[in-house]
Design a protein around this motif. Structure first.
Motif, short mmCIF file in Angstrom:
data_model
loop_
_atom_site.label_atom_id
_atom_site.label_comp_id
_atom_site.label_asym_id
_atom_site.label_seq_id
_atom_site.Cartn_x
_atom_site.Cartn_y
_atom_site.Cartn_z
N LYS A 22 0.87 -1.24 -0.13
CA LYS A 22 0.04 -0.02 -0.07
C LYS A 22 0.89 1.20 0.01
O LYS A 22 0.70 2.28 -0.74
CB LYS A 22 -0.88 0.03 1.26
CG LYS A 22 -2.13 -0.94 1.47
CD LYS A 22 -2.98 -0.79 2.45
CE LYS A 22 -2.07 -0.75 3.69
NZ LYS A 22 -1.53 -2.06 4.11
N THR A 23 1.81 1.22 1.01
CA THR A 23 2.61 2.55 1.13
C THR A 23 3.38 2.57 -0.17
O THR A 23 3.58 3.80 -0.65
CB THR A 23 3.53 2.34 2.10
OG1 THR A 23 2.62 2.11 3.43
CG2 THR A 23 4.26 3.65 2.89
N LYS A 44 -3.20 9.16 6.59
CA LYS A 44 -3.49 7.80 7.27
C LYS A 44 -3.86 8.14 8.62
O LYS A 44 -3.47 8.81 9.24
CB LYS A 44 -2.04 7.17 7.14
CG LYS A 44 -2.00 5.72 7.88
CD LYS A 44 -1.07 4.84 7.36
CE LYS A 44 -1.07 3.34 7.94
NZ LYS A 44 -0.78 2.22 7.41
N ASP A 61 5.17 5.02 7.17
CA ASP A 61 4.42 5.20 5.94
C ASP A 61 4.53 6.54 5.56
O ASP A 61 4.68 6.84 4.35
CB ASP A 61 2.81 4.69 6.26
CG ASP A 61 3.04 3.04 6.31
OD1 ASP A 61 3.92 2.54 6.54
OD2 ASP A 61 1.99 2.44 6.38
N GLU A 122 -4.15 6.14 2.95
CA GLU A 122 -3.86 5.16 2.99
C GLU A 122 -4.55 4.08 4.17
O GLU A 122 -4.49 4.76 5.33
CB GLU A 122 -2.10 4.91 3.20
CG GLU A 122 -1.98 3.41 3.20
CD GLU A 122 -0.28 3.09 3.66
OE1 GLU A 122 0.39 4.27 3.55
OE2 GLU A 122 0.02 2.19 3.88
#
Ligand SMILES: Nc1ncnc2c1ncn2[C@@H]1O[C@H](COP(=O)(O)OP(=O)(O)O)[C@@H](O)[C@H]1O
Ligand SMILES: [Mg+2]
Length: 233
Positions: A22-23, A44, A61, A122
Protein backbone atom coordinates in the motif's frame (compact mmCIF):
# COMPACT_ATOMS: atom_id res chain seq x y z
CA UNK A 1 1.40 23.82 -9.53
CA UNK A 2 -1.95 23.40 -11.24
CA UNK A 3 -4.81 24.47 -9.00
CA UNK A 4 -8.17 22.75 -8.93
CA UNK A 5 -11.61 24.28 -9.04
CA UNK A 6 -12.25 24.21 -5.33
CA UNK A 7 -13.34 20.59 -5.20
CA UNK A 8 -10.75 18.24 -3.81
CA UNK A 9 -10.74 14.68 -4.98
CA UNK A 10 -9.99 11.65 -2.89
CA UNK A 11 -9.41 7.91 -2.83
CA UNK A 12 -8.83 5.28 -0.15
CA UNK A 13 -6.03 2.76 -0.66
CA UNK A 14 -6.66 -0.67 0.79
CA UNK A 15 -5.02 -4.02 0.14
CA UNK A 16 -5.52 -7.74 0.37
CA UNK A 17 -3.37 -7.72 3.50
CA UNK A 18 -0.62 -6.02 5.40
CA UNK A 19 2.81 -5.61 3.73
CA UNK A 20 1.29 -6.00 0.27
CA UNK A 21 2.60 -2.64 -0.88
CA UNK A 22 0.00 0.00 0.00
CA UNK A 23 2.66 2.49 1.05
CA UNK A 24 5.05 1.65 -1.82
CA UNK A 25 2.31 2.04 -4.46
CA UNK A 26 0.72 5.07 -2.78
CA UNK A 27 4.08 6.85 -2.92
CA UNK A 28 4.26 6.19 -6.68
CA UNK A 29 0.67 7.38 -7.14
CA UNK A 30 1.20 10.65 -5.27
CA UNK A 31 4.55 11.15 -7.01
CA UNK A 32 2.92 10.70 -10.43
CA UNK A 33 0.25 13.28 -9.63
CA UNK A 34 2.77 15.78 -8.31
CA UNK A 35 5.17 15.22 -11.24
CA UNK A 36 2.23 16.08 -13.49
CA UNK A 37 1.65 19.33 -11.65
CA UNK A 38 -1.26 18.32 -9.44
CA UNK A 39 -1.46 19.35 -5.79
CA UNK A 40 -1.49 15.89 -4.29
CA UNK A 41 -1.30 14.90 -0.65
CA UNK A 42 -1.38 11.89 1.64
CA UNK A 43 -3.19 10.95 4.82
CA UNK A 44 -3.32 7.90 7.09
CA UNK A 45 -5.61 7.59 10.11
CA UNK A 46 -3.74 5.06 12.25
CA UNK A 47 -0.24 3.68 11.89
CA UNK A 48 1.20 0.95 14.09
CA UNK A 49 4.69 -0.48 14.27
CA UNK A 50 6.21 2.99 14.04
CA UNK A 51 9.98 3.12 14.22
CA UNK A 52 11.47 4.39 17.45
CA UNK A 53 14.61 6.48 16.87
CA UNK A 54 16.63 8.84 19.05
CA UNK A 55 14.61 11.69 17.51
CA UNK A 56 11.35 10.12 18.62
CA UNK A 57 8.73 7.96 16.95
CA UNK A 58 8.78 8.02 13.15
CA UNK A 59 5.53 7.19 11.32
CA UNK A 60 7.32 5.23 8.56
CA UNK A 61 4.52 5.11 5.97
CA UNK A 62 3.96 8.86 6.10
CA UNK A 63 7.69 9.52 6.13
CA UNK A 64 8.23 7.31 3.06
CA UNK A 65 5.41 8.77 0.96
CA UNK A 66 6.37 12.32 1.98
CA UNK A 67 9.93 11.67 0.80
CA UNK A 68 9.29 9.74 -2.44
CA UNK A 69 6.43 11.98 -3.61
CA UNK A 70 8.18 15.15 -2.35
CA UNK A 71 5.07 16.40 -0.57
CA UNK A 72 7.25 18.51 1.73
CA UNK A 73 4.80 18.26 4.63
CA UNK A 74 5.49 17.90 8.30
CA UNK A 75 4.88 14.13 8.70
CA UNK A 76 2.86 14.79 11.85
CA UNK A 77 0.16 16.30 9.61
CA UNK A 78 -0.02 13.15 7.50
CA UNK A 79 -1.11 10.69 10.17
CA UNK A 80 -3.48 11.07 13.15
CA UNK A 81 -2.59 8.13 15.40
CA UNK A 82 0.86 6.56 15.70
CA UNK A 83 1.54 3.40 17.75
CA UNK A 84 4.84 1.65 18.45
CA UNK A 85 3.53 -1.90 18.72
CA UNK A 86 3.52 -3.71 15.35
CA UNK A 87 -0.05 -4.95 15.85
CA UNK A 88 -3.49 -3.84 14.66
CA UNK A 89 -4.43 -0.33 15.90
CA UNK A 90 -7.14 -1.75 18.18
CA UNK A 91 -4.61 -3.87 20.06
CA UNK A 92 -1.86 -1.25 19.94
CA UNK A 93 -4.18 1.29 21.58
CA UNK A 94 -5.23 -1.26 24.21
CA UNK A 95 -1.52 -1.55 25.09
CA UNK A 96 -0.38 2.06 24.62
CA UNK A 97 -3.57 4.06 25.12
CA UNK A 98 -4.62 6.90 22.81
CA UNK A 99 -7.47 5.06 21.03
CA UNK A 100 -8.80 6.36 17.72
CA UNK A 101 -11.65 8.87 17.79
CA UNK A 102 -13.56 9.11 14.51
CA UNK A 103 -14.10 12.84 15.10
CA UNK A 104 -10.33 13.47 15.08
CA UNK A 105 -9.88 11.39 11.91
CA UNK A 106 -12.65 13.38 10.18
CA UNK A 107 -11.10 16.65 11.32
CA UNK A 108 -7.55 15.76 10.23
CA UNK A 109 -8.79 14.28 6.96
CA UNK A 110 -10.74 17.46 6.14
CA UNK A 111 -7.73 19.58 7.04
CA UNK A 112 -5.62 17.57 4.58
CA UNK A 113 -8.40 17.76 2.00
CA UNK A 114 -8.46 21.55 2.26
CA UNK A 115 -4.74 21.70 1.42
CA UNK A 116 -4.68 19.36 -1.57
CA UNK A 117 -6.62 18.83 -4.80
CA UNK A 118 -5.96 15.08 -4.80
CA UNK A 119 -5.85 13.35 -1.45
CA UNK A 120 -4.78 9.71 -1.19
CA UNK A 121 -5.63 8.06 2.10
CA UNK A 122 -3.83 4.87 3.04
CA UNK A 123 -5.62 2.26 5.13
CA UNK A 124 -4.22 0.13 7.93
CA UNK A 125 -3.68 -3.57 7.22
CA UNK A 126 -6.16 -5.20 4.84
CA UNK A 127 -9.87 -4.44 4.60
CA UNK A 128 -10.83 -6.26 7.81
CA UNK A 129 -9.02 -4.22 10.41
CA UNK A 130 -10.28 -3.39 13.89
CA UNK A 131 -9.19 0.19 14.59
CA UNK A 132 -10.56 0.42 18.11
CA UNK A 133 -12.08 -2.23 20.30
CA UNK A 134 -12.82 -1.14 23.84
CA UNK A 135 -15.94 0.62 25.08
CA UNK A 136 -16.14 1.99 21.53
CA UNK A 137 -15.82 -0.29 18.51
CA UNK A 138 -14.49 1.03 15.22
CA UNK A 139 -13.69 -1.06 12.18
CA UNK A 140 -11.71 0.31 9.23
CA UNK A 141 -14.82 0.30 7.05
CA UNK A 142 -16.57 2.64 9.50
CA UNK A 143 -13.90 5.24 8.76
CA UNK A 144 -14.12 4.69 4.99
CA UNK A 145 -17.90 5.13 5.12
CA UNK A 146 -17.78 8.10 7.47
CA UNK A 147 -15.45 9.87 5.02
CA UNK A 148 -17.52 8.76 2.02
CA UNK A 149 -14.56 7.26 0.17
CA UNK A 150 -14.23 4.86 -2.72
CA UNK A 151 -11.37 2.40 -2.75
CA UNK A 152 -8.43 1.27 -4.83
CA UNK A 153 -7.22 -2.23 -3.94
CA UNK A 154 -3.53 -3.13 -3.93
CA UNK A 155 -2.87 -6.84 -4.35
CA UNK A 156 0.01 -9.13 -5.12
CA UNK A 157 0.40 -10.31 -8.71
CA UNK A 158 1.35 -13.86 -7.72
CA UNK A 159 0.03 -17.10 -6.29
CA UNK A 160 -3.04 -16.84 -4.06
CA UNK A 161 -4.08 -13.43 -5.26
CA UNK A 162 -7.34 -14.47 -6.94
CA UNK A 163 -8.69 -15.70 -3.62
CA UNK A 164 -7.46 -12.66 -1.70
CA UNK A 165 -8.75 -10.11 -4.21
CA UNK A 166 -12.16 -11.73 -4.59
CA UNK A 167 -12.63 -11.89 -0.80
CA UNK A 168 -11.63 -8.23 -0.48
CA UNK A 169 -13.98 -7.18 -3.29
CA UNK A 170 -16.87 -9.19 -1.84
CA UNK A 171 -16.34 -7.71 1.63
CA UNK A 172 -16.31 -4.16 0.25
CA UNK A 173 -19.42 -4.79 -1.85
CA UNK A 174 -21.15 -6.30 1.16
CA UNK A 175 -20.44 -3.11 3.11
CA UNK A 176 -21.61 -0.90 0.22
CA UNK A 177 -18.17 0.60 -0.38
CA UNK A 178 -17.32 1.42 -4.03
CA UNK A 179 -14.21 0.00 -5.69
CA UNK A 180 -12.64 2.13 -8.45
CA UNK A 181 -9.85 -0.24 -9.45
CA UNK A 182 -7.19 -2.77 -8.56
CA UNK A 183 -3.40 -2.43 -8.81
CA UNK A 184 -1.21 -5.52 -8.85
CA UNK A 185 2.17 -5.25 -7.15
CA UNK A 186 5.34 -7.36 -7.54
CA UNK A 187 4.31 -8.00 -11.15
CA UNK A 188 6.74 -9.52 -13.69
CA UNK A 189 5.97 -8.98 -17.35
CA UNK A 190 5.60 -12.27 -19.20
CA UNK A 191 5.10 -14.36 -16.07
CA UNK A 192 2.37 -16.78 -17.10
CA UNK A 193 0.78 -16.93 -13.65
CA UNK A 194 0.73 -13.13 -13.32
CA UNK A 195 -0.79 -12.66 -16.77
CA UNK A 196 -3.50 -15.22 -15.99
CA UNK A 197 -4.21 -13.62 -12.60
CA UNK A 198 -4.93 -10.30 -14.36
CA UNK A 199 -7.42 -11.99 -16.66
CA UNK A 200 -9.10 -14.08 -13.94
CA UNK A 201 -9.39 -11.26 -11.40
CA UNK A 202 -11.07 -8.97 -13.94
CA UNK A 203 -13.29 -11.83 -15.08
CA UNK A 204 -14.47 -12.81 -11.59
CA UNK A 205 -14.68 -9.38 -9.92
CA UNK A 206 -15.64 -7.25 -12.97
CA UNK A 207 -13.29 -4.62 -11.51
CA UNK A 208 -10.53 -3.25 -13.75
CA UNK A 209 -6.85 -3.70 -13.01
CA UNK A 210 -5.67 -0.17 -13.67
CA UNK A 211 -1.91 -0.53 -13.17
CA UNK A 212 0.85 -3.08 -12.70
CA UNK A 213 3.81 -2.36 -10.44
CA UNK A 214 7.08 -4.20 -10.92
CA UNK A 215 9.86 -4.76 -8.40
CA UNK A 216 11.58 -1.50 -7.44
CA UNK A 217 9.57 0.60 -9.92
CA UNK A 218 10.38 4.28 -9.63
CA UNK A 219 7.35 5.49 -11.56
CA UNK A 220 3.72 4.36 -11.72
CA UNK A 221 3.04 3.00 -15.17
CA UNK A 222 -0.43 4.47 -15.85
CA UNK A 223 -1.88 7.17 -18.07
CA UNK A 224 -2.30 10.29 -15.93
CA UNK A 225 -5.94 10.74 -16.97
CA UNK A 226 -6.71 7.16 -16.01
CA UNK A 227 -5.12 7.82 -12.62
CA UNK A 228 -7.15 11.03 -12.16
CA UNK A 229 -10.32 9.05 -12.91
CA UNK A 230 -9.67 6.90 -9.84
CA UNK A 231 -10.41 9.90 -7.60
CA UNK A 232 -13.92 10.89 -6.50
CA UNK A 233 -15.33 14.33 -5.70
N1 LIG B 1 7.16 -3.14 -6.01
C1 LIG B 1 8.00 -3.19 -4.96
N2 LIG B 1 9.34 -3.21 -5.16
C2 LIG B 1 10.20 -3.25 -4.11
N3 LIG B 1 9.81 -3.27 -2.82
C3 LIG B 1 8.50 -3.26 -2.55
C4 LIG B 1 7.53 -3.21 -3.60
N4 LIG B 1 6.31 -3.21 -3.03
C5 LIG B 1 6.51 -3.26 -1.69
N5 LIG B 1 7.81 -3.28 -1.40
C6 LIG B 1 8.41 -3.35 -0.05
O1 LIG B 1 7.69 -4.32 0.71
C7 LIG B 1 7.49 -3.89 2.05
C8 LIG B 1 6.01 -3.81 2.37
O2 LIG B 1 5.39 -2.83 1.52
P1 LIG B 1 4.50 -1.66 2.10
O3 LIG B 1 4.23 -0.72 0.98
O4 LIG B 1 5.09 -1.08 3.33
O5 LIG B 1 3.18 -2.49 2.47
P2 LIG B 1 1.84 -2.03 3.24
O6 LIG B 1 1.82 -0.53 3.22
O7 LIG B 1 0.71 -2.62 2.44
O8 LIG B 1 1.92 -2.62 4.59
C9 LIG B 1 8.21 -2.55 2.17
O9 LIG B 1 9.51 -2.76 2.64
C10 LIG B 1 8.24 -2.05 0.72
O10 LIG B 1 9.29 -1.17 0.47
MG1 LIG C 1 1.71 0.90 4.75
Amino acid sequence: MRWGFGISKKIFITATGTDIGKTFVTALIVKKLRDNGYKAGYYKAALSGAEVTENGIVPDDAYYVNKIAKINENVDNLVSYVYKEPVSPHLASQIEGNPVEISKVVEDFNKALSKYDYLTMEGSGGIVCPIRYDNKKIMLEDIIKELGLSTLIIADAGLGTINNVVLTVEYLKNRGIPINGIILNHYSKGNMLHEDNIKMIEEITKVKIVALVEENDKELNIDINKLLEMYDD
